[in-house]
Scaffold this motif. Sequence first.
Motif, mmCIF file in Angstrom:
data_model
loop_
_atom_site.group_PDB
_atom_site.id
_atom_site.type_symbol
_atom_site.label_atom_id
_atom_site.label_comp_id
_atom_site.label_asym_id
_atom_site.label_seq_id
_atom_site.Cartn_x
_atom_site.Cartn_y
_atom_site.Cartn_z
ATOM 1 N N GLN A 233 0.829 -1.201 0.000
ATOM 2 C CA GLN A 233 0.000 0.000 0.000
ATOM 3 C C GLN A 233 0.868 1.258 0.000
ATOM 4 O O GLN A 233 1.809 1.381 0.762
ATOM 5 C CB GLN A 233 -0.904 -0.011 1.235
ATOM 6 N N SER A 234 0.524 2.186 -0.869
ATOM 7 C CA SER A 234 1.292 3.413 -1.034
ATOM 8 C C SER A 234 0.700 4.530 -0.178
ATOM 9 O O SER A 234 -0.274 4.336 0.560
ATOM 10 C CB SER A 234 1.270 3.841 -2.501
ATOM 11 N N LYS A 235 1.249 5.715 -0.308
ATOM 12 C CA LYS A 235 0.611 6.916 0.212
ATOM 13 C C LYS A 235 -0.732 7.058 -0.499
ATOM 14 O O LYS A 235 -0.832 6.828 -1.711
ATOM 15 C CB LYS A 235 1.492 8.131 -0.047
ATOM 16 N N LEU A 236 -1.764 7.439 0.228
ATOM 17 C CA LEU A 236 -3.110 7.429 -0.333
ATOM 18 C C LEU A 236 -3.713 8.808 -0.546
ATOM 19 O O LEU A 236 -4.737 8.925 -1.227
ATOM 20 C CB LEU A 236 -4.047 6.622 0.584
ATOM 21 N N TRP A 237 -3.118 9.843 0.013
ATOM 22 C CA TRP A 237 -3.745 11.168 -0.031
ATOM 23 C C TRP A 237 -2.718 12.234 -0.374
ATOM 24 O O TRP A 237 -1.620 12.264 0.198
ATOM 25 C CB TRP A 237 -4.378 11.472 1.327
ATOM 26 N N HIS A 238 -3.100 13.104 -1.316
ATOM 27 C CA HIS A 238 -2.288 14.274 -1.641
ATOM 28 C C HIS A 238 -3.226 15.383 -2.101
ATOM 29 O O HIS A 238 -3.947 15.226 -3.097
ATOM 30 C CB HIS A 238 -1.280 13.951 -2.747
ATOM 31 N N GLU A 239 -3.243 16.475 -1.360
ATOM 32 C CA GLU A 239 -4.093 17.622 -1.672
ATOM 33 C C GLU A 239 -5.550 17.185 -1.819
ATOM 34 O O GLU A 239 -6.150 16.733 -0.857
ATOM 35 C CB GLU A 239 -3.555 18.342 -2.911
ATOM 36 N N ASN A 240 -6.142 17.290 -3.022
ATOM 37 C CA ASN A 240 -7.551 16.921 -3.204
ATOM 38 C C ASN A 240 -7.721 15.557 -3.850
ATOM 39 O O ASN A 240 -8.788 15.242 -4.374
ATOM 40 C CB ASN A 240 -8.279 17.975 -4.050
ATOM 41 N N MET A 241 -6.656 14.732 -3.813
ATOM 42 C CA MET A 241 -6.684 13.436 -4.489
ATOM 43 C C MET A 241 -6.421 12.292 -3.511
ATOM 44 O O MET A 241 -5.566 12.413 -2.627
ATOM 45 C CB MET A 241 -5.630 13.392 -5.603
ATOM 46 N N ILE A 242 -7.163 11.196 -3.680
ATOM 47 C CA ILE A 242 -6.926 9.970 -2.914
ATOM 48 C C ILE A 242 -6.948 8.787 -3.873
ATOM 49 O O ILE A 242 -7.500 8.856 -4.974
ATOM 50 C CB ILE A 242 -7.963 9.766 -1.785
ATOM 51 N N LEU A 243 -6.332 7.690 -3.429
ATOM 52 C CA LEU A 243 -6.234 6.474 -4.236
ATOM 53 C C LEU A 243 -6.971 5.321 -3.557
ATOM 54 O O LEU A 243 -7.033 5.251 -2.326
ATOM 55 C CB LEU A 243 -4.768 6.068 -4.422
ATOM 56 N N ALA A 244 -7.482 4.387 -4.386
ATOM 57 C CA ALA A 244 -8.127 3.180 -3.856
ATOM 58 C C ALA A 244 -7.914 2.026 -4.827
ATOM 59 O O ALA A 244 -7.793 2.224 -6.038
ATOM 60 C CB ALA A 244 -9.622 3.417 -3.634
ATOM 61 N N GLY A 245 -7.886 0.798 -4.283
ATOM 62 C CA GLY A 245 -7.752 -0.393 -5.115
ATOM 63 C C GLY A 245 -6.340 -0.595 -5.621
ATOM 64 O O GLY A 245 -5.365 -0.258 -4.949
ATOM 65 N N ASP A 246 -6.207 -1.142 -6.821
ATOM 66 C CA ASP A 246 -4.883 -1.423 -7.381
ATOM 67 C C ASP A 246 -4.051 -0.162 -7.546
ATOM 68 O O ASP A 246 -2.818 -0.200 -7.484
ATOM 69 C CB ASP A 246 -5.015 -2.139 -8.723
ATOM 70 N N ALA A 247 -4.679 0.972 -7.805
ATOM 71 C CA ALA A 247 -3.945 2.233 -7.919
ATOM 72 C C ALA A 247 -3.205 2.552 -6.629
ATOM 73 O O ALA A 247 -2.141 3.185 -6.654
ATOM 74 C CB ALA A 247 -4.909 3.374 -8.257
ATOM 75 N N ALA A 248 -3.754 2.091 -5.517
ATOM 76 C CA ALA A 248 -3.165 2.334 -4.203
ATOM 77 C C ALA A 248 -2.276 1.194 -3.731
ATOM 78 O O ALA A 248 -1.719 1.250 -2.630
ATOM 79 C CB ALA A 248 -4.280 2.553 -3.176
#
Length: 366
Positions: A260-275
Amino acid sequence: MRRCDVLVIGAGPAGSMAAAAAAAEGASVIMLDRKKEVGLPVQCAEYIPVQIATRFGLGREAVVQKVDSMNTHLPDGGVTETPFRGMICNRDRLDRRLAGLARDAGADLICGAKATGVDGNQVTVIESGRQSAIQAEVIVGADGPASAVRSWMGLDANEFVHARQYLLPLGRELDSTEIFFRKEIPGGYGWVFPKGDDANVGIGVDPGIGMDPGIGVDPGGAVRPGEALEVFTRELLAMGLIRSVEPLARTGGLIPVGGQSKLWHENMILAGDAAGQCHPVTGAGVANAIFAGELAGAAAARAAAGRDREILGDYEDSCRLFLGDTLDLAVARRKYLLPFWTADAGELSEAIKKSWIAYDEYYEDP
């Protein structure tokens, strides 16, 4: 310019559940998918836990068959049977079911639309050859292993296993999943997941692992995934597990295995394989994607409503709490196994017992 509270990029399980959760919270939601039809082409071995089929009311059109156990085949010839209940599904129908839930909740779905760039709250989109823009308070990146949103967040690409899969006719009835660890499939494993009279037969390999030159290996020592799959299917044919090596269908893709990577930056978050939320050892990702997608969508809606991006940090904290230990352990087990792929069959088999979920040693303290 279109506007929304939450823009979800990707209509797989993570994206659809994020869109559904955000819309249920009252947010205006747009969900984009670069595919012309949700779920196609399928890039999955199509195993899901029983709980997913039950929760979403998947019927016979989506669930092909049940499996009761998993057999793990080691390089030294040992085989271990483990109770492991699950379902083999038609993944495209599962994806369409989840996207339908998002639409039912009020999200707008746009297929055949590729997000190409971001500038603050504005995302550039190419749709039917035309460029447009969508303005959103929060952007949810659920756009798979090669995530554009991940790159917008300044994150490096994840580590990947390269997967190839055939649909092949089974040689006999099968109610178990079959997992094969072989030196010719370094950094991953081979699988046989039964679908009635046929089976998804695939391999995942780490091309970066050096091997002695031979079948399935290029002159530089890297494994060619397609050739590794050919070697594997010939072994299965000799065992009588399949009736033919001529594929009825083909697919492939990338499986994130770096954790699992960093999930949050400014107004963006990641979920699933992207994360990187799929399991780095098994490659299973649907259940975690559904779980994280719901958390992401709810957090995105609240952050948009309150114009408070700090709420997105709560999503990251929740994923660390609920998924972090499991994924971190898997990353550690994967790294432990890496140097053993060039060892003899006996030593490799013993190392696999500490690195695969079927064995008690996997869960012991590292």
